[in-house]
Design an enzyme around this catalytic site. Structure first.
Site, PDB file in Angstrom:
ATOM      1  N   LEU A  15       0.810  -1.228   0.000  1.00 36.83           N
ATOM      2  CA  LEU A  15       0.000   0.000   0.000  1.00 36.83           C
ATOM      3  C   LEU A  15       0.847   1.284   0.000  1.00 36.83           C
ATOM      4  O   LEU A  15       0.638   2.191  -0.796  1.00 36.83           O
ATOM      5  CB  LEU A  15      -0.940  -0.027   1.208  1.00 36.83           C
ATOM      6  N   GLU A  35       9.568  -5.385  -4.702  1.00 39.08           N
ATOM      7  CA  GLU A  35       8.579  -6.012  -3.816  1.00 39.08           C
ATOM      8  C   GLU A  35       8.815  -7.515  -3.790  1.00 39.08           C
ATOM      9  O   GLU A  35       8.860  -8.169  -4.824  1.00 39.08           O
ATOM     10  CB  GLU A  35       7.149  -5.684  -4.278  1.00 39.08           C
ATOM     11  N   GLN A 115      -7.384  -3.768   0.482  1.00 39.32           N
ATOM     12  CA  GLN A 115      -6.082  -3.585  -0.160  1.00 39.32           C
ATOM     13  C   GLN A 115      -5.983  -4.417  -1.427  1.00 39.32           C
ATOM     14  O   GLN A 115      -5.348  -4.015  -2.392  1.00 39.32           O
ATOM     15  CB  GLN A 115      -4.963  -3.995   0.803  1.00 39.32           C
ATOM     16  N   MET A 139      15.272  -6.677  -1.813  1.00 42.26           N
ATOM     17  CA  MET A 139      16.500  -5.976  -1.512  1.00 42.26           C
ATOM     18  C   MET A 139      17.216  -6.795  -0.444  1.00 42.26           C
ATOM     19  O   MET A 139      16.624  -7.100   0.599  1.00 42.26           O
ATOM     20  CB  MET A 139      16.145  -4.584  -0.972  1.00 42.26           C
ATOM     21  N   TYR A 218     -17.520  -4.484  16.064  1.00 39.38           N
ATOM     22  CA  TYR A 218     -16.684  -5.003  17.160  1.00 39.38           C
ATOM     23  C   TYR A 218     -17.496  -6.057  17.887  1.00 39.38           C
ATOM     24  O   TYR A 218     -18.718  -5.924  18.048  1.00 39.38           O
ATOM     25  CB  TYR A 218     -16.299  -3.883  18.117  1.00 39.38           C
ATOM     26  N   ASP A 306       4.082   1.338   7.723  1.00 40.01           N
ATOM     27  CA  ASP A 306       4.253   0.512   8.921  1.00 40.01           C
ATOM     28  C   ASP A 306       5.725   0.403   9.341  1.00 40.01           C
ATOM     29  O   ASP A 306       6.007   0.083  10.500  1.00 40.01           O
ATOM     30  CB  ASP A 306       3.680  -0.893   8.686  1.00 40.01           C
TER      31      ASP A 306
HETATM   32  C1  LIG Z   1      -6.854  -6.773  10.272  1.00 41.15           C
HETATM   33  C2  LIG Z   1      -6.301  -5.448   9.847  1.00 41.15           C
HETATM   34  C3  LIG Z   1      -7.150  -4.458   9.419  1.00 41.15           C
HETATM   35  C4  LIG Z   1      -6.646  -3.223   9.040  1.00 41.15           C
HETATM   36  N1  LIG Z   1      -7.505  -2.258   8.634  1.00 41.15           N
HETATM   37  C5  LIG Z   1      -7.036  -1.054   8.245  1.00 41.15           C
HETATM   38  C6  LIG Z   1      -7.923  -0.076   7.754  1.00 41.15           C
HETATM   39  O1  LIG Z   1      -9.137  -0.285   7.665  1.00 41.15           O
HETATM   40  N2  LIG Z   1      -7.385   1.127   7.337  1.00 41.15           N
HETATM   41  C7  LIG Z   1      -6.046   1.369   7.395  1.00 41.15           C
HETATM   42  O2  LIG Z   1      -5.607   2.460   7.002  1.00 41.15           O
HETATM   43  N3  LIG Z   1      -5.174   0.439   7.860  1.00 41.15           N
HETATM   44  C8  LIG Z   1      -5.628  -0.756   8.277  1.00 41.15           C
HETATM   45  N4  LIG Z   1      -4.757  -1.717   8.681  1.00 41.15           N
HETATM   46  C9  LIG Z   1      -3.323  -1.422   8.666  1.00 41.15           C
HETATM   47  C10 LIG Z   1      -2.744  -1.578   7.269  1.00 41.15           C
HETATM   48  O3  LIG Z   1      -3.006  -2.871   6.779  1.00 41.15           O
HETATM   49  C11 LIG Z   1      -1.247  -1.322   7.280  1.00 41.15           C
HETATM   50  O4  LIG Z   1      -0.970  -0.113   7.948  1.00 41.15           O
HETATM   51  C12 LIG Z   1      -0.705  -1.216   5.848  1.00 41.15           C
HETATM   52  O5  LIG Z   1      -0.933  -2.410   5.147  1.00 41.15           O
HETATM   53  C13 LIG Z   1       0.789  -0.923   5.869  1.00 41.15           C
HETATM   54  O6  LIG Z   1       1.259  -0.871   4.548  1.00 41.15           O
HETATM   55  P1  LIG Z   1       2.815  -0.819   4.265  1.00 41.15           P
HETATM   56  O7  LIG Z   1       2.912  -0.724   2.774  1.00 41.15           O
HETATM   57  O8  LIG Z   1       3.464   0.207   5.100  1.00 41.15           O
HETATM   58  O9  LIG Z   1       3.379  -2.201   4.808  1.00 41.15           O
HETATM   59  P2  LIG Z   1       3.087  -3.686   4.312  1.00 41.15           P
HETATM   60  O10 LIG Z   1       1.725  -3.798   3.771  1.00 41.15           O
HETATM   61  O11 LIG Z   1       3.496  -4.578   5.426  1.00 41.15           O
HETATM   62  O12 LIG Z   1       4.081  -3.870   3.091  1.00 41.15           O
HETATM   63  C14 LIG Z   1       5.466  -4.009   3.220  1.00 41.15           C
HETATM   64  C15 LIG Z   1       5.929  -4.704   1.968  1.00 41.15           C
HETATM   65  O13 LIG Z   1       7.349  -4.710   1.928  1.00 41.15           O
HETATM   66  C16 LIG Z   1       7.776  -5.915   1.319  1.00 41.15           C
HETATM   67  N5  LIG Z   1       9.171  -6.114   1.708  1.00 41.15           N
HETATM   68  C17 LIG Z   1       9.677  -6.207   2.968  1.00 41.15           C
HETATM   69  N6  LIG Z   1      11.014  -6.344   2.917  1.00 41.15           N
HETATM   70  C18 LIG Z   1      11.359  -6.339   1.605  1.00 41.15           C
HETATM   71  C19 LIG Z   1      12.604  -6.464   0.924  1.00 41.15           C
HETATM   72  N7  LIG Z   1      13.769  -6.571   1.588  1.00 41.15           N
HETATM   73  N8  LIG Z   1      12.613  -6.449  -0.421  1.00 41.15           N
HETATM   74  C20 LIG Z   1      11.444  -6.320  -1.124  1.00 41.15           C
HETATM   75  N9  LIG Z   1      10.236  -6.207  -0.518  1.00 41.15           N
HETATM   76  C21 LIG Z   1      10.201  -6.210   0.835  1.00 41.15           C
HETATM   77  C22 LIG Z   1       6.809  -6.950   1.850  1.00 41.15           C
HETATM   78  O14 LIG Z   1       6.746  -8.074   0.991  1.00 41.15           O
HETATM   79  C23 LIG Z   1       5.503  -6.172   1.909  1.00 41.15           C
HETATM   80  O15 LIG Z   1       4.699  -6.372   0.763  1.00 41.15           O
HETATM   81  C24 LIG Z   1      -5.254  -2.976   9.081  1.00 41.15           C
HETATM   82  C25 LIG Z   1      -4.381  -3.980   9.503  1.00 41.15           C
HETATM   83  C26 LIG Z   1      -4.895  -5.203   9.883  1.00 41.15           C
HETATM   84  C27 LIG Z   1      -3.941  -6.269  10.329  1.00 41.15           C
END
Ligand SMILES: Cc1cc2nc3c(=O)[nH]c(=O)nc-3n(C[C@H](O)[C@H](O)[C@H](O)COP(=O)(O)OP(=O)(O)OC[C@H]3O[C@@H](n4cnc5c(N)ncnc54)[C@H](O)[C@@H]3O)c2cc1C
Length: 558
Positions: A15, A35, A115, A139, A218, A306
């Protein structure tokens, strides 16, 4: 010698990484994204999209398609509430209608889209804007020096390796960010308070919904605490389980030793009706945590999403906060890479986003305690703030803003009491910001050539001067200053030229007189304001722009 040189390398194409690539593309910077996974998200995960995130998607032209997909997937304007079981007693409504009472602050609405449906739309737009996306690619190491970052990249299937040299790197590699660990950046906060699970299921639960329009339900009963989210046509969804058993002495490790049979028991216990046939599709294990990284930048590397902040899903803020990180860093990187801003502008990313994210993390934690885990209640928890303050109301304070004297933001404490003594950083209801530097520029409906648009539709890749109808002085000065600095600027007088203000509210909404003006950054935050035309000169506005862009102030007479 590197195999390839790129301006920005983004590690993680979920995301937040994908949003960053899309927004960099919007600003003319072609980023390389690596990715680990073979494609975009396969699990629904985040779904609640805030108005502010929708405003960002509106800027890059995908708001309508996102809304259309959302409508196919979820009921619109549903409630966020609590039940004993889905079939059973209702306990309380936290939000009766997702968009009730908030439509005036934004041209965009809050929606739900998973997502797995959103990421392909981001991908398509990112690619159209020039992003270079590499899936099944990881990476594996990096070295940073004065001029850039050199990263080793490996294709998972072929094992082929290449060296990528980037001027800057974004760590969008998620909650367990390896980059963050290698940089030695600690996470500060509450740590892990539950080993939660998400049970994805199939089964027709429409009868249990009883025609109610519900977005998040909830579940709190003597056996478990968690929440449901159900997709149209109400034959699939998930149940998150945070803890089991006695609420005064709960089992918070739901994940360890879990079997499919136990998960089915939890699901039935949440549904409260054993006669509905359900089948488990998948189970995800994750840690409920509320932490913020102690730094969002180290040298040429920036943490986003995150990797920078983790929070419980209560409130639906996690992914949205990451999109706001992306929106904040993209224009800054673009202007620095194009030589239009000094590199110090990049330090404002940490100064602005870390307090905003830390506030959001604490608010998500307070909601978690209030809605799901009252046993965690403590005196130093942050009181619950209005959701609008979290979505739009954080106030930036950095070199990227020229503050006005004697104008501190009003910290609000409202809504259900989450206990709460801990002070929140400046945040306010967006209706009160009135164009003050450091706050998001207000939305109001105006007309361009007789067609309704939002003031927000005037903000794009450049800085924008929004001026009163008699502010020719500032408009002229801004044009000269931009030419002098070699940057683009968009200049609009509201109530003059082809822009009309049918409700005659622009001046009040932006806190200026008809000779005043505000300077809005490409991310829609007010950088500077002159309430009147008294000081209008190219030198004045040139100084303001130079200061915000962290360039040396080189004032010449106007
Ligand atoms: C049950 C649940 C419900 C949620 N509901 C909501 C909601 O309604 N609204 C909201 O805003 N948020 C929600 N969230 C939170 C949200 O899902 C996360 O904040 C969001 O997905 C974070 O995105 P990100 O891209 O930062 O991290 P991630 O989605 O964790 O992506 C990180 C990516 O990095 C890749 N990666 C890691 N290391 C490497 C590497 N060395 N080389 C290549 N790729 C790598 C991984 O494969 C991964 O795809 C929810 C979370 C959960 C668990």
């Amino acid at each position: 010698m590197p195999d390839i040189e790129v301006p920005v390398l983004i590690v993680g194409g979920s995301l937040v990484g994908m949003s960053t690539a899309m927004l960099l593309g919007h600003h003319g910077i072609r980023a390389r994204v690596v990715e680990h996974h073979r494609g975009t998200a396969i699990h629904p995960r985040a779904a609640m999209i805030t108005q502010r995130t929708m405003e960002v998607l509106r800027t890059v032209g995908i708001e309508q398609i996102v809304m259309q997909k959302s409508d196919e997937q979820f009921v619109q304007d549903g409630a966020i509430m609590a039940v004993e079981t889905l079939a059973g007693k209702e306990l309380t409504y936290f939000i009766a209608n997702l968009n009730e009472g908030v439509r005036d602050v934004s041209p965009s609405a809050r929606i739900f889209i998973t997502q797995s449906l959103l990421e392909p739309l981001l991908k398509q737009r990112a690619e159209a804007l020039g992003a270079d996306l590499r899936f099944a690619t990881e990476m594996i190491s990096f070295v940073e020096n004065r001029d850039g970052v050199t990263a080793k990249i490996r294709h998972r299937d072929t094992g082929q390796e290449e060296t990528v040299r980037a001027r800057y790197m974004i760590a969008a590699d998620g909650a367990h960010s390896n980059i963050r660990d290698l940089l030695g950046i600690r996470m500060l906060g509450h740590g892990v308070f539950s080993k939660s699970i998400t049970i994805y299921f199939r089964g027709d639960v429409s009868r249990l919904l009883r025609g109610r329009s519900l977005s998040v339900m909830y579940v709190v009963n003597p056996a478990l605490s968690g929440f449901f989210r159900i997709e149209k046509p109400f034959t699939s969804g998930f149940l998150v389980v945070h803890w089991l058993g006695n609420p005064n002495n709960p089992v918070t490790d739901v994940s360890n030793g879990l079997t499919n049979e136990r998960a089915l028991e939890y699901l039935r216990c949440g549904l409260g009706d054993d006669s509905v046939p359900v089948e488990i599709e998948n189970i995800m294990h994750w840690d409920a945590t509320a932490d913020t990284a102690e730094h969002f930048q180290r040298g040429r590397i920036f943490l986003a999403g995150d990797a920078a902040h983790v929070m419980p899903p209560s409130g639906g803020f996690g992914g949205n906060t990451g999109v706001q990180d992306a929106h904040n860093i993209a224009w800054k990187l673009a202007m620095v890479l194009k030589g239009q801003a000094g590199p110090d502008l990049l330090a404002t990313y940490d100064a602005e986003r870390r307090p905003a994210a830390a506030f959001t993390v604490e608010q998500a934690y307070s909601r978690y305690v209030l809605r799901s885990a009252p046993y965690l209640k403590s005196d130093n928890m942050q009181a619950i703030a209005n959701d609008l303050n979290i979505e739009f109301g954080y106030v930036y304070d950095s070199r990227g803003i020229i503050k006005e004297r004697g104008n501190r933001a009003r910290v609000e404490r409202e809504g259900g009491s989450g206990g709460g003594n801990a002070a929140a950083p400046p945040n306010e209801n967006p209706r009160d910001s009135k164009g003050r530097p450091g706050t998001r520029a207000p939305h109001l409906w105006i007309e361009r050539d007789g067609r309704q648009i939002s003031t927000l539709d005037l903000f794009d890749q450049n800085f924008t001067l929004l001026a009163g109808r008699e502010a020719e002085g500032w408009c002229h000065s801004a044009r000269s200053a931009a030419t002098r600095l070699g940057i683009g600027i968009d200049i609009h007088r509201i109530g003059a030229d082809n822009l009309s203000d049918p409700t005659a509210t622009f001046l009040e909404a932006y806190g200026i007189s008809s000779t005043g003006a505000v300077l809005v950054r490409p991310d829609g935050f007010v950088a500077w304001r002159a309430k009147t035309g008294e000081a209008a000169s190219a030198g004045e506005i040139s100084d303001a722009l130079s200061s915000v862009l962290c360039r040396e102030v080189n004032r010449r007479s106007a």
